[in-house]
Structures are given as C-alpha cells and as structure tokens.
Design a protein around this motif. Sequence first.
Motif, PDB file in Angstrom:
ATOM      1  N   PHE A 184       0.831  -1.206   0.000  1.00  0.00           N
ATOM      2  CA  PHE A 184       0.000   0.000   0.000  1.00  0.00           C
ATOM      3  C   PHE A 184       0.864   1.253   0.000  1.00  0.00           C
ATOM      4  N   ARG A 185       1.904   1.283   0.808  1.00  0.00           N
ATOM      5  CA  ARG A 185       2.780   2.453   0.886  1.00  0.00           C
ATOM      6  C   ARG A 185       3.434   2.742  -0.465  1.00  0.00           C
ATOM      7  N   VAL A 186       3.922   1.681  -1.121  1.00  0.00           N
ATOM      8  CA  VAL A 186       4.587   1.853  -2.414  1.00  0.00           C
ATOM      9  C   VAL A 186       3.596   2.325  -3.474  1.00  0.00           C
ATOM     10  N   GLU A 187       2.440   1.680  -3.540  1.00  0.00           N
ATOM     11  CA  GLU A 187       1.491   1.991  -4.602  1.00  0.00           C
ATOM     12  C   GLU A 187       0.923   3.405  -4.458  1.00  0.00           C
ATOM     13  N   ALA A 188       0.632   3.826  -3.228  1.00  0.00           N
ATOM     14  CA  ALA A 188       0.118   5.173  -3.009  1.00  0.00           C
ATOM     15  C   ALA A 188       1.165   6.212  -3.378  1.00  0.00           C
ATOM     16  N   ALA A 189       2.431   5.947  -3.052  1.00  0.00           N
ATOM     17  CA  ALA A 189       3.503   6.891  -3.388  1.00  0.00           C
ATOM     18  C   ALA A 189       3.682   6.993  -4.893  1.00  0.00           C
ATOM     19  N   GLU A 210      -1.587  -1.774  16.113  1.00  0.00           N
ATOM     20  CA  GLU A 210      -0.741  -2.570  15.226  1.00  0.00           C
ATOM     21  C   GLU A 210      -0.474  -1.837  13.920  1.00  0.00           C
ATOM     22  N   PHE A 211      -1.505  -1.189  13.371  1.00  0.00           N
ATOM     23  CA  PHE A 211      -1.283  -0.385  12.171  1.00  0.00           C
ATOM     24  C   PHE A 211      -0.276   0.718  12.478  1.00  0.00           C
ATOM     25  N   ARG A 212      -0.462   1.408  13.592  1.00  0.00           N
ATOM     26  CA  ARG A 212       0.414   2.526  13.945  1.00  0.00           C
ATOM     27  C   ARG A 212       1.871   2.075  14.030  1.00  0.00           C
ATOM     28  N   ALA A 213       2.101   0.926  14.649  1.00  0.00           N
ATOM     29  CA  ALA A 213       3.470   0.433  14.790  1.00  0.00           C
ATOM     30  C   ALA A 213       4.057   0.017  13.442  1.00  0.00           C
ATOM     31  N   MET A 214       3.278  -0.672  12.627  1.00  0.00           N
ATOM     32  CA  MET A 214       3.778  -1.116  11.318  1.00  0.00           C
ATOM     33  C   MET A 214       4.027   0.067  10.393  1.00  0.00           C
ATOM     34  N   TRP A 215       3.166   1.072  10.456  1.00  0.00           N
ATOM     35  CA  TRP A 215       3.340   2.252   9.592  1.00  0.00           C
ATOM     36  C   TRP A 215       4.653   2.959   9.914  1.00  0.00           C
ATOM     37  N   ARG A 216       5.001   2.978  11.186  1.00  0.00           N
ATOM     38  CA  ARG A 216       6.248   3.634  11.596  1.00  0.00           C
ATOM     39  C   ARG A 216       7.480   2.863  11.145  1.00  0.00           C
ATOM     40  N   ASP A 217       7.337   1.560  10.882  1.00  0.00           N
ATOM     41  CA  ASP A 217       8.468   0.749  10.430  1.00  0.00           C
ATOM     42  C   ASP A 217       8.928   1.114   9.028  1.00  0.00           C
ATOM     43  N   ASN A 218       8.053   1.711   8.227  1.00  0.00           N
ATOM     44  CA  ASN A 218       8.390   2.165   6.868  1.00  0.00           C
ATOM     45  C   ASN A 218       8.835   1.030   5.951  1.00  0.00           C
ATOM     46  N   ASP A 219       8.337  -0.175   6.167  1.00  0.00           N
ATOM     47  CA  ASP A 219       8.655  -1.277   5.253  1.00  0.00           C
ATOM     48  C   ASP A 219       7.905  -1.086   3.933  1.00  0.00           C
ATOM     49  N   VAL A 220       8.514  -1.561   2.841  1.00  0.00           N
ATOM     50  CA  VAL A 220       7.869  -1.481   1.533  1.00  0.00           C
ATOM     51  C   VAL A 220       7.884  -2.849   0.869  1.00  0.00           C
ATOM     52  N   GLN A 221       6.883  -3.081   0.002  1.00  0.00           N
ATOM     53  CA  GLN A 221       6.756  -4.330  -0.747  1.00  0.00           C
ATOM     54  C   GLN A 221       6.319  -3.996  -2.167  1.00  0.00           C
ATOM     55  N   GLY A 222       6.716  -4.834  -3.119  1.00  0.00           N
ATOM     56  CA  GLY A 222       6.219  -4.666  -4.477  1.00  0.00           C
ATOM     57  C   GLY A 222       4.749  -5.034  -4.528  1.00  0.00           C
ATOM     58  N   PRO A 223       3.873  -4.124  -5.016  1.00  0.00           N
ATOM     59  CA  PRO A 223       2.438  -4.409  -4.990  1.00  0.00           C
ATOM     60  C   PRO A 223       1.989  -5.428  -6.016  1.00  0.00           C
ATOM     61  N   HIS A 224       2.762  -5.626  -7.087  1.00  0.00           N
ATOM     62  CA  HIS A 224       2.355  -6.566  -8.125  1.00  0.00           C
ATOM     63  C   HIS A 224       3.239  -7.806  -8.074  1.00  0.00           C
ATOM     64  N   GLY A 225       2.727  -8.897  -8.573  1.00  0.00           N
ATOM     65  CA  GLY A 225       3.485 -10.138  -8.558  1.00  0.00           C
ATOM     66  C   GLY A 225       2.588 -11.324  -8.258  1.00  0.00           C
ATOM     67  N   GLU A 226       3.204 -12.407  -7.773  1.00  0.00           N
ATOM     68  CA  GLU A 226       2.472 -13.635  -7.522  1.00  0.00           C
ATOM     69  C   GLU A 226       2.821 -14.157  -6.125  1.00  0.00           C
ATOM     70  N   ARG A 227       1.813 -14.664  -5.434  1.00  0.00           N
ATOM     71  CA  ARG A 227       1.990 -15.239  -4.105  1.00  0.00           C
ATOM     72  C   ARG A 227       0.987 -16.378  -3.939  1.00  0.00           C
ATOM     73  N   VAL A 228       1.171 -17.173  -2.893  1.00  0.00           N
ATOM     74  CA  VAL A 228       0.187 -18.179  -2.506  1.00  0.00           C
ATOM     75  C   VAL A 228      -0.488 -17.687  -1.235  1.00  0.00           C
TER      76      VAL A 228
END
Length: 280
Positions: A184-189, A210-228
């Motif tokens: 979400f962070r990557v795609e919105a940016a 939990e959202f507040r703590a994770m948001w502060r971590d500033n982790d990013v992920q690729g929004p597109h791709g494949e997962r199980v």
Amino acid sequence: MDAPATHENQLGTYLKNRRAKLDPAALGFPAGRRRTPGLRREEVAQRANISPTWYTWLEQGRGGAPSADVLDRIAHALMLTEVEREHLFLLGLGRPPEARYHKNEGITPRLQRVLDALNPTPAIIRTATWYVVGWNRAATAMIMDYDALPPEERNILRHIFLDPRARASQYDWESVARFVMGAFRVEAARAGAAAEIEPLVEELSRLSPEFRAMWRDNDVQGPHGERVKNIRHPILGNIEFEYSAFAVDGRQDLSMIVYNPTPEDAERVAALMDAKASSP
C-alpha cells in the motif's frame, strides 16, 4: 527553417504532430486560411503562457531541455491525454512526469465483464489507495460482500486492521498485514496519493495500535506479482489461492487482483456461489 526531424528532434516532431490535430476555431482562434492544419506555434505558446520564440526553438530542437513546468503547460495547451503527456515528458526530459492522483469512483462496464468472466475465480479491482471499486460474485462469496458496505468502507487496509473476520481468516495475520502495509505504501507513493491517504492513515493509526506500529516501520513491498494465499473460510474451511496482481492497461490508478483456486477448490467455490444465488 525548421531543423530536420532527426532522432534528437523527436520532441519537435511530436509537438508539431499534436498541434496539427487541434481545431483552431474550437479553441477560440480564427480559422481563416492556414498553410497547415491545426494551431500555429504562437497560438500554442499563447495557450501555454510561454514565449513564442522559446516554443519555436523547442520545436526546432534548439534552446536546451525544457522544464517540467513548461512541458506541463504545453501538455495542457495541446489537450494531451495522460498517455500523451507521459510520452511528451519521456521525449523532453527522458523520464515520466511526477504522478498525479485522480480519485476513481468506479470501473467501466468492460472491466466489470472481465471480472464476471473470471467466476468462480475471485477477483477484485482496487485503486492505488486500496479502495475496492470492482468485484465479481466469487469475491463476494470468498472475500467480502462489498455490496453490503458503503463505498468509504471498501478499503482493504480497513478490512485487515479493523475487521475481526479478517484476522480470523488468516493463518499468519501479521505477515499478511505487513505485506499489505508495505505494498500500500509503495502503490500510493507511485500514484502521487500522499495527501489522499492521510485521513485513512490517521484514522487507522488512531484505531489500530498494530497499524500505527507497522506504519512507523516504513517497510515497503512490491504491490504486483504472484503469491500463494491460504484463508480459513467460515463455510468451506481451508482454501488455497494463487494470488496474482496486475496493472490495468491504460489505468495507472487501478490494479486487478485475482485469487485463483486449485481445480478442486474452484468446484467448492462454484457450489457455494450457486447455494448463495438460490437462497432467499
């Protein structure tokens, strides 16, 4: 005289082509007799509020690289589409323009037909701010009854962090939540939606520690791709999906998410959809 249309002067060639396609009379200029169709250079310069001399040099491949602001004004003057504007920036500056977020209220009938054709495979279409704006019957049966929610609550992050059913359906809720947060962070940016997501981020930070703590971590992920993805469905139990995310062609603000079940699970999903359709 104009410089020859060489590889180095593709920008000038493109500008001349675009202005030739505009109707002077429709834009308030006298039609009269013109040597060539479309707008004159000085008319484009007037609409863009730049010097006619500078615009002439630009078409002739002289005067150096234009600024992003000048290209933006020329794009507006020539009434370019988003794709044409991006091409103008690639020719003029060698890079796409900065993203401009456009709020989306829905999808076209064509995209809805694509979603419907995927049944019994659940599929949704989401915006760059992760609001769900399109879904099929399989998604209603397996993920969420989006029809039952007001549009402002059809947000995937709201569902993950505030809905107890989302936590119960995930085998590893924290891992899923962190992936969703980072993507979400990557795609919105990328979409230039930093200001647009501020109210949502503030609300979720207030309501979910939990959202507040994770948001502060500033982790990013690729929004597109494949997962199980494995979920616990309240009726069908464990279901395994191959999760794939795709950009929607011609719509940089939208992504299609497809949850492809195994053949055996697809039959179970189809049976559940039939049961829901026949229930009063």
